[in-house]
Design a protein around this motif. Sequence first.
Motif, PDB file in Angstrom:
ATOM      1  N   GLU A  45      94.957  75.059 104.309  1.00  0.00           N
ATOM      2  CA  GLU A  45      93.839  74.371 103.513  1.00  0.00           C
ATOM      3  C   GLU A  45      92.997  73.484 104.328  1.00  0.00           C
ATOM      4  O   GLU A  45      93.378  72.935 105.410  1.00  0.00           O
ATOM      5  CB  GLU A  45      94.918  73.190 102.730  1.00  0.00           C
ATOM      6  CG  GLU A  45      94.038  72.575 101.615  1.00  0.00           C
ATOM      7  CD  GLU A  45      93.293  73.324 100.352  1.00  0.00           C
ATOM      8  OE1 GLU A  45      92.351  73.793 100.799  1.00  0.00           O
ATOM      9  OE2 GLU A  45      93.704  73.289  99.189  1.00  0.00           O
ATOM     10  N   CYS A  56      90.552  70.666 105.040  1.00  0.00           N
ATOM     11  CA  CYS A  56      90.681  69.185 105.198  1.00  0.00           C
ATOM     12  C   CYS A  56      89.583  68.488 104.231  1.00  0.00           C
ATOM     13  O   CYS A  56      88.384  68.845 104.429  1.00  0.00           O
ATOM     14  CB  CYS A  56      90.629  68.284 106.496  1.00  0.00           C
ATOM     15  SG  CYS A  56      92.055  68.836 107.474  1.00  0.00           S
ATOM     16  N   GLY A 104      90.664  68.865  97.413  1.00  0.00           N
ATOM     17  CA  GLY A 104      91.941  68.666  96.650  1.00  0.00           C
ATOM     18  C   GLY A 104      91.788  69.835  95.745  1.00  0.00           C
ATOM     19  O   GLY A 104      90.937  70.625  95.538  1.00  0.00           O
ATOM     20  N   ALA A 105      93.075  69.953  94.726  1.00  0.00           N
ATOM     21  CA  ALA A 105      93.406  70.854  93.942  1.00  0.00           C
ATOM     22  C   ALA A 105      92.105  71.234  92.705  1.00  0.00           C
ATOM     23  O   ALA A 105      92.113  72.202  92.590  1.00  0.00           O
ATOM     24  CB  ALA A 105      94.400  70.435  93.189  1.00  0.00           C
ATOM     25  N   ASP A 106      91.396  69.903  92.482  1.00  0.00           N
ATOM     26  CA  ASP A 106      90.418  70.313  91.613  1.00  0.00           C
ATOM     27  C   ASP A 106      89.132  70.781  92.017  1.00  0.00           C
ATOM     28  O   ASP A 106      88.205  70.982  91.323  1.00  0.00           O
ATOM     29  CB  ASP A 106      90.318  68.977  90.555  1.00  0.00           C
ATOM     30  CG  ASP A 106      90.301  67.793  91.222  1.00  0.00           C
ATOM     31  OD1 ASP A 106      90.146  67.844  92.504  1.00  0.00           O
ATOM     32  OD2 ASP A 106      90.065  66.721  90.644  1.00  0.00           O
ATOM     33  N   SER A 107      88.858  70.865  93.290  1.00  0.00           N
ATOM     34  CA  SER A 107      87.671  71.473  94.113  1.00  0.00           C
ATOM     35  C   SER A 107      87.838  73.027  94.086  1.00  0.00           C
ATOM     36  O   SER A 107      88.888  73.425  94.401  1.00  0.00           O
ATOM     37  CB  SER A 107      87.572  70.800  95.649  1.00  0.00           C
ATOM     38  OG  SER A 107      86.856  71.820  96.213  1.00  0.00           O
ATOM     39  N   SER A 140      88.635  74.871  97.324  1.00  0.00           N
ATOM     40  CA  SER A 140      90.103  74.370  97.848  1.00  0.00           C
ATOM     41  C   SER A 140      90.968  75.709  97.926  1.00  0.00           C
ATOM     42  O   SER A 140      90.864  76.691  96.832  1.00  0.00           O
ATOM     43  CB  SER A 140      90.734  73.195  97.638  1.00  0.00           C
ATOM     44  OG  SER A 140      91.321  73.325  96.029  1.00  0.00           O
ATOM     45  N   ARG A 156      94.099  75.633  97.183  1.00  0.00           N
ATOM     46  CA  ARG A 156      95.175  75.252  96.155  1.00  0.00           C
ATOM     47  C   ARG A 156      94.383  75.723  95.000  1.00  0.00           C
ATOM     48  O   ARG A 156      95.275  76.686  94.162  1.00  0.00           O
ATOM     49  CB  ARG A 156      95.446  73.785  96.131  1.00  0.00           C
ATOM     50  CG  ARG A 156      96.042  73.305  94.841  1.00  0.00           C
ATOM     51  CD  ARG A 156      97.138  74.150  94.398  1.00  0.00           C
ATOM     52  NE  ARG A 156      98.490  73.829  95.064  1.00  0.00           N
ATOM     53  CZ  ARG A 156      99.519  74.422  94.511  1.00  0.00           C
ATOM     54  NH1 ARG A 156      99.895  75.107  93.927  1.00  0.00           N
ATOM     55  NH2 ARG A 156     100.696  73.858  95.320  1.00  0.00           N
ATOM     56  N   TYR A 157      93.195  75.477  94.741  1.00  0.00           N
ATOM     57  CA  TYR A 157      92.442  76.027  93.473  1.00  0.00           C
ATOM     58  C   TYR A 157      92.499  77.504  93.428  1.00  0.00           C
ATOM     59  O   TYR A 157      92.752  78.239  92.406  1.00  0.00           O
ATOM     60  CB  TYR A 157      91.000  75.552  93.445  1.00  0.00           C
ATOM     61  CG  TYR A 157      90.044  75.726  92.206  1.00  0.00           C
ATOM     62  CD1 TYR A 157      90.106  74.687  91.161  1.00  0.00           C
ATOM     63  CD2 TYR A 157      89.573  76.829  92.177  1.00  0.00           C
ATOM     64  CE1 TYR A 157      89.606  74.898  90.064  1.00  0.00           C
ATOM     65  CE2 TYR A 157      88.909  77.121  90.683  1.00  0.00           C
ATOM     66  CZ  TYR A 157      88.882  76.336  90.013  1.00  0.00           C
ATOM     67  OH  TYR A 157      87.979  76.429  88.840  1.00  0.00           O
ATOM     68  N   ASN A 166      98.295  69.550 101.863  1.00  0.00           N
ATOM     69  CA  ASN A 166      97.580  68.658 101.001  1.00  0.00           C
ATOM     70  C   ASN A 166      96.289  68.345 101.738  1.00  0.00           C
ATOM     71  O   ASN A 166      96.361  67.662 102.898  1.00  0.00           O
ATOM     72  CB  ASN A 166      98.402  67.486 100.835  1.00  0.00           C
ATOM     73  CG  ASN A 166      97.319  66.312 100.208  1.00  0.00           C
ATOM     74  OD1 ASN A 166      96.501  66.474  99.486  1.00  0.00           O
ATOM     75  ND2 ASN A 166      98.385  65.195  99.814  1.00  0.00           N
ATOM     76  N   LEU A 201      94.029  66.373 100.965  1.00  0.00           N
ATOM     77  CA  LEU A 201      93.507  65.053 100.581  1.00  0.00           C
ATOM     78  C   LEU A 201      94.460  64.076 101.376  1.00  0.00           C
ATOM     79  O   LEU A 201      94.400  62.744 101.091  1.00  0.00           O
ATOM     80  CB  LEU A 201      93.206  64.875  99.361  1.00  0.00           C
ATOM     81  CG  LEU A 201      92.362  65.617  98.457  1.00  0.00           C
ATOM     82  CD1 LEU A 201      92.339  65.283  96.841  1.00  0.00           C
ATOM     83  CD2 LEU A 201      90.788  65.446  99.325  1.00  0.00           C
ATOM     84  N   GLU A 222     100.886  64.774 107.636  1.00  0.00           N
ATOM     85  CA  GLU A 222     100.980  65.763 106.552  1.00  0.00           C
ATOM     86  C   GLU A 222     101.414  67.096 107.368  1.00  0.00           C
ATOM     87  O   GLU A 222     102.367  67.777 106.747  1.00  0.00           O
ATOM     88  CB  GLU A 222      99.621  66.003 105.947  1.00  0.00           C
ATOM     89  CG  GLU A 222      99.397  67.386 104.909  1.00  0.00           C
ATOM     90  CD  GLU A 222     100.427  67.541 103.755  1.00  0.00           C
ATOM     91  OE1 GLU A 222     101.188  66.239 103.642  1.00  0.00           O
ATOM     92  OE2 GLU A 222     100.472  68.473 103.212  1.00  0.00           O
TER      93      GLU A 222
END
Length: 240
Positions: free
Chosen positions: A68, A70, A73-76, A79, A81-82, A101, A103, A110
């Motif tokens: 991921e 650095c 986050g998930a809503d970007s 990313s 995750r997205y 993570n 973020l 982490e």
Amino acid sequence: MKVLVFKSYEELSKAAADMVAKQVKEKTNSILGLATGSSPVGMYKELVKMYKNGEVDFSKVVSYNLDEYCGLGADSDQSYRYFMQENLFNETNFKETFVPNGLAKDFNVECERYEKMMESAGYVDLQVLGIGGNAHIGFNEPADHFALNTQLVNLTKETIDANARFFASASDVPTKAITMGIGTIFKSKKIILVASGKGKQEAIFATVKGKITPNAPSSILQLHPDVTILIDEDAAGLIK
Ligand code: F6R
């Protein structure tokens, strides 16, 4: 190491999806290691199709992503995750999915947390990899040693430029990332690597026939007992 060459990206994506589905059918509570980037997109499409047709069930499956950026986050929407939510998780029924993570307050903490979580789970049954033009796997860039555990890395200019296609400009690409280490990846019981296009020819040569060196991180896969490389004819150009 097994190398399978396909006529098209669609065929290799289907074959890769079949391997993932077979793993999940044989061990319903499999732990999958997953990759982002353009290479596995076709495979994820196939898996979503198979899930919707009732051919595969992920309800007991747990996944760990390789890496991921650095700062994202998930809503970007850049990313990883997205990306995973969009391409696979929102469309299927995984029991639990983990991505480092981006973020986290302290990235080194982490990295340790992520590695420990995988260690307690017993690491990955089947790891899916893409490969960078510079033979990186995960975000393990060419270096003078093989990184053991999940760690914080600086992305090379080559990787930042290659990934700029997903961002407004190269200056928007994060310069640091969290990635599983080569040691983490090596603990997977099985590994499949998908790659297509001429831009991957040299990296595939380094993986399959090159000298084993941290300067071409994927070359270490020659020592893993269960690796399958799925590529198209363009990516296979230098190993024929
Ligand atoms: C992504 C990852 C990277 C990519 C590699 C190739 O999670 O770990 O190693 O697999 O950068 O990216 P694509 O497939 O976009 O050429």
